[in-house]
Motif scaffolding. Structure first.
Motif, PDB file in Angstrom:
ATOM      1  N   GLU A 253       0.824  -1.212   0.000  1.00 47.18           N
ATOM      2  CA  GLU A 253       0.000   0.000   0.000  1.00 47.18           C
ATOM      3  C   GLU A 253       0.862   1.268   0.000  1.00 47.18           C
TER       4      GLU A 253
ATOM      5  N   LYS B 251     -10.238  -7.969  -2.828  1.00 47.59           N
ATOM      6  CA  LYS B 251     -10.351  -6.693  -2.110  1.00 47.59           C
ATOM      7  C   LYS B 251      -9.202  -5.758  -2.488  1.00 47.59           C
TER       8      LYS B 251
ATOM      9  N   ASN C  74      -9.540  -2.114  -4.259  1.00 44.06           N
ATOM     10  CA  ASN C  74      -9.013  -0.891  -3.667  1.00 44.06           C
ATOM     11  C   ASN C  74      -8.028  -0.165  -4.565  1.00 44.06           C
TER      12      ASN C  74
END
Ligand code: ADP
Ligand code: MG
Length: 547
Positions: A169, A194, A198
Motif C-alpha cells: 500500500e 479486495k 481498492n
C-alpha cells in the motif's frame, strides 16, 4: 473469445517474435494467449490467475517490453514476494528484451545496496523487487515511481500471506494514478479481490482453467472416514508407511493445534503451525521441520503457504479443502523436484460429492483406499523389525551387547531370549489395544449405483395429495434445515408420500428437524426401508406405464 494458438496471432512485433523464436517457445501458454493481446490492446487493468510454471512472466513481460522505451525513466515496477522470485522474474525478462538494451534491475534485500544505487542512478526502465527493499529505495529517494506505465504484483497471494500488504500500500501511494496495474496470483482468495478493488481501476479477469494441474509424481488417494475416527485413521496411515514426513492441512487454527498436540502425545515427532503462534516460534518450528526433527506438521493453509520442502513424502488433507484451487495448491507440496509423493484426503461420507467436484475441476485422479486394519499394521511392523534386525546383524553393529547375549544364552533357550527381547523392546507396538476401533462407513459407496453414493434414501409422508411437488419438497427441507437444495437428489413424489436421497449426515439432520412435525404420532421423515429402496425402481416403472 477466439481461441489463439500462435504467437503470430497475438499482435506482437516482429522484433519480439524473433526473441520468442530464439527462446524456443513454440506456442503461447494459455495465460499468455489470453493476456498478451489484452495488454497490447485495451487499457484496462488485469487480474490473471494461473498456476506456477505456466509462463506468467512472459505473459506480462513480452507486451511490457514491447511498450517500454529506453529513456532512463523507470516505467515498470514488478513486485515479487521473495528475492529468489524477484531474480527469476528479472532474468526471464532480460532474456526477452531483444537487443534494445532496456535496463532491467532486480532489487532485493540481502544484497549490498551500493550496486543497486549505482544502477538506479544511471536509470533503469524496469525494476523488479521485493516490497521491503523497494520501500528502502523510496525512502532514500533513490527510486522514483511516479512515471510508471505498468505496475505488476506477481504472486500476489503469496505476498499477502507474507504480510506485505502494508508495504504494498505504501509503495502504491507513491505511484502515479494513470499506470496500468497487473496482478497475478495462483489463487484468488477474497483478500486479493479486495486488494484489486481498492487499488485497481476497471479490470479484466483472466482465469486459466486448470487442465491437469496436479503433478503426475503425486499419487492421490482418499479415505472415507467418519469425523470422529479421523485421528485413529491418521495414526494407522502413519504407522503403515515406511516414511512419513508430512504436512497435514487442517481447517482451523484450533484444529491444527489439537492435532499437533494429539500426535505428540501419541509419540510422534509432531507440531502445529498456525497464525496464533508467534513469528519467532513459527520460524523455529519450520527450521526443526526442515531438519526433520519434526516430521509431521499440522498446519492451516495460510501458515503452510511459504513452506517449500522438497522431500515431503506426504501431504494430508485432514479435512477436505474448500475448493479445487486449494486442493491443487495443497497437494503441490509433495511430488516436487522429481521426487514421488502421496497426497491423502480424508472425507466424511457426506463429502463425497465435494471430492468428486474437486476431482473433476482439478482433473485429478484420486483413488479410494481402505484404512489399514490393525492386523495388517502389526504384521507390517513385525516385517519391518525383522528387516531392521537383519540389517544390524549384517553390519554387526552390536556395541557391547554380544556380552549380554552370551550371558543370556548361558541360562535360556535362544528362541525364548529373542521373543523376550522383542516383547521388551516393542511391547506397545505389537499390542492391538494401541489402536482404537474405526467404525465402518455406512453403505460403502462402491456397492451402490452412482447416484446413491454416500447417501440415504428418505421416506417423506407427504405426497401429491398434500399438494407437494419436487420443488416444494426441496424448498421445505431447505427452509427447515438450511441444507442446500443441490444435496437433495432423486426426489420422487407419489400420491401419499415421497422419496429423496441426501448425504448421510444431512439425512440425520433432516430426520431430526422434522421429528415433531408428523401426523398421527408418526414422524414426517424416516429412512426408507430396504424394500422401499428397491421399490423405487418399481414405482417409477409402473408410473411410466400409466402415462
Ligand atoms: P510462472 O510465473 O507462471 O510460474 P514462469 O514465467 O516462471 O512461470 O515460466 C516458467 C518456465 O516456462 C520458464 O522457464 C519459461 O521460460 C518457460 N516458458 C514460458 N512460456 C513458455 C512457452 N510459451 N513455451 C515454452 N516455455 C515457456
Ligand atoms: Mg512467476
Amino acid at each position: 473469445m477466439k481461441k489463439l494458438y500462435n504467437f503470430f496471432d497475438l499482435g506482437l512485433s516482429n522484433e519480439i517474435l524473433e526473441v520468442i523464436k530464439q527462446k524456443g517457445f513454440e506456442k503461447p501458454s494459455p495465460i499468455q494467449a489470453l493476456t498478451i493481446p489484452l495488454l497490447l490492446k485495451n487499457e484496462k487493468d488485469i487480474i490473471g490467475q494461473a498456476q506456477t510454471g505456466t509462463g506468467k512472466t512472459a505473459a506480462f513481460g513480452l507486451p511490457i517490453i514491447e511498450n517500454t522505451e529506453k529513456n532512463g525513466i523507470t516505467q515498470v515496477l514488478v513486485l515479487a514476494p521473495t528475492r529468489e522470485l524477484a531474480i527469476q522474474v528479472a532474468e526471464e525478462m532480460m532474456s526477452l528484451r531483444t537487443n534494445r538494451e532496456i535496463g532491467i534491475l532486480p532489487v532485493y534485500g540481502g544484497q549490498p545496496i551500493e550496486g543497486q544505487l549505482r544502477r538506479l542512478k544511471r536509470g533503469v526502465e524496469i525494476v523488479v523487487g521485493t516490497p521491503g527493499r523497494i520501500l528502502d529505495h523510496l525512502k532514500r529517494g533513490t527510486l522514483k515511481i511516479d512515471q510508471l506505465s505498468y505496475m505488476v504484483l506477481d504472486e500476489a497471494d503469496e505476498m499477502l500471506n507474507m504480510g506485505f500488504i502494508e508495504d504494498i500500500e505504501k509503495i502504491l501511494s507513491q505511484t502515479n494514478k494513470d499506470k496500468r496495474m497487473l496482478l497475478f496470483s495462483a489463487t484468488m482468495p477474497l483478500r486479493i479481490i479486495k486488494l484489486a478493488r481498492n487499488f485497481m481501476s476497471e479490470y479484466e479477469e483472466i482465469k486459466v482453467s486448470p487442465k491437469r494441474l496436479t503433478v503426475d509424481l503425486t499419487d492421490q488417494i482418499y479415505f472415507e472416514v467418519n469425523s470422529s475416527d479421523k485421528f485413529e485413521a491418521l495414526c494407522r496411515i502413519i504407522d503403515i508407511e515406511k516414511e512419513f514426513y508430512a504436512l497435514i492441512f487442517c481447517r482451523t487454527k484450533l484444529k491444527a493445534q489439537h492435532l499437533g498436540n494429539a500426535l505428540s502425545d501419541r509419540g510422534y515427532d509432531a507440531a502445529a503451525l498456525h497464525g496464533d503462534i508467534s513469528q519467532n516460534q513459527r520460524e523455529r518450528i519450520l527450521d526443526q521441520f526442515k531438519k526433520k526433527r519434526i516430521r509431521i506438521l499440522a498446519a492451516t493453509d495460510v501458515a503452510a503457504r511459504g513452506i517449500d520442502i522438497q522431500e515431503l513424502t506426504h501431504v494430508l488433507n485432514y479435512s477436505i479443502p474448500q475448493d479445487p484451487d486449494s486442493y491443487v495448491h495443497r497437494i503441490g507440496r509433495t511430488g516436487r523436484a522429481g521426487k514421488r509423493g502421496t497426497a491423502i484426503t480424508f472425507i466424511t461420507p457426506s463429502e463425497y460429492r465435494k471430492l468428486m467436484h474437486i476431482q473433476r475441476t482439478a482433473n485429478a485422479e484420486i483413488r479410494k483406499e481402505k484404512i489399514p486394519k490393525v492386523k495388517q499394521l502389526i504384521s507390517m511392523k513385525r516385517k519391518r523389525i525383522i528387516e531392521e534386525i537383519s540389517e544390524i546383524i549384517e553390519m554387526k553393529t552390536f556395541d557391547d551387547n554380544l556380552q549380554v547375549a552370551y550371558e543370556l544364552l548361558g541360562d535360556h533357550k535362544p528362541d525364548e531370549i529373542i521373543a523376550a527381547l522383542l516383547t521388551h523392546a516393542y511391547k506397545d507396538d505389537f499390542s492391538p489395544e494401541k489402536y482404537a476401533k474405526i467404525r465402518d462407513v455406512k453403505a460403502p459407496s462402491e456397492n451402490n449405483s452412482p447416484d446413491l453414493k454416500g447417501t440415504t434414501r428418505l421416506f417423506i409422508a407427504l405426497g401429491n395429495k398434500d399438494n407437494i411437488s419436487k420443488r416444494k419438497l426441496a424448498d421445505m427441507i431447505k427452509k427447515e434445515t438450511m441444507i442446500d437444495s443441490h444435496l437433495i437428489q432423486d426426489i420422487k413424489v407419489y400420491d401419499n408420500f415421497s422419496f429423496a436421497n441426501v448425504p448421510f449426515a444431512e439425512a440425520e439432520q433432516i430426520i431430526k428437524a422434522f421429528r415433531r412435525m408428523g401426523r398421527d404420532n408418526k414422524p414426517l421423515v424416516v429412512k426408507a426401508k430396504p424394500e422401499e429402496k428397491k421399490g423405487k425402481t418399481n414405482f417409477s416403472r409402473s408410473k411410466r406405464k400409466r402415462r
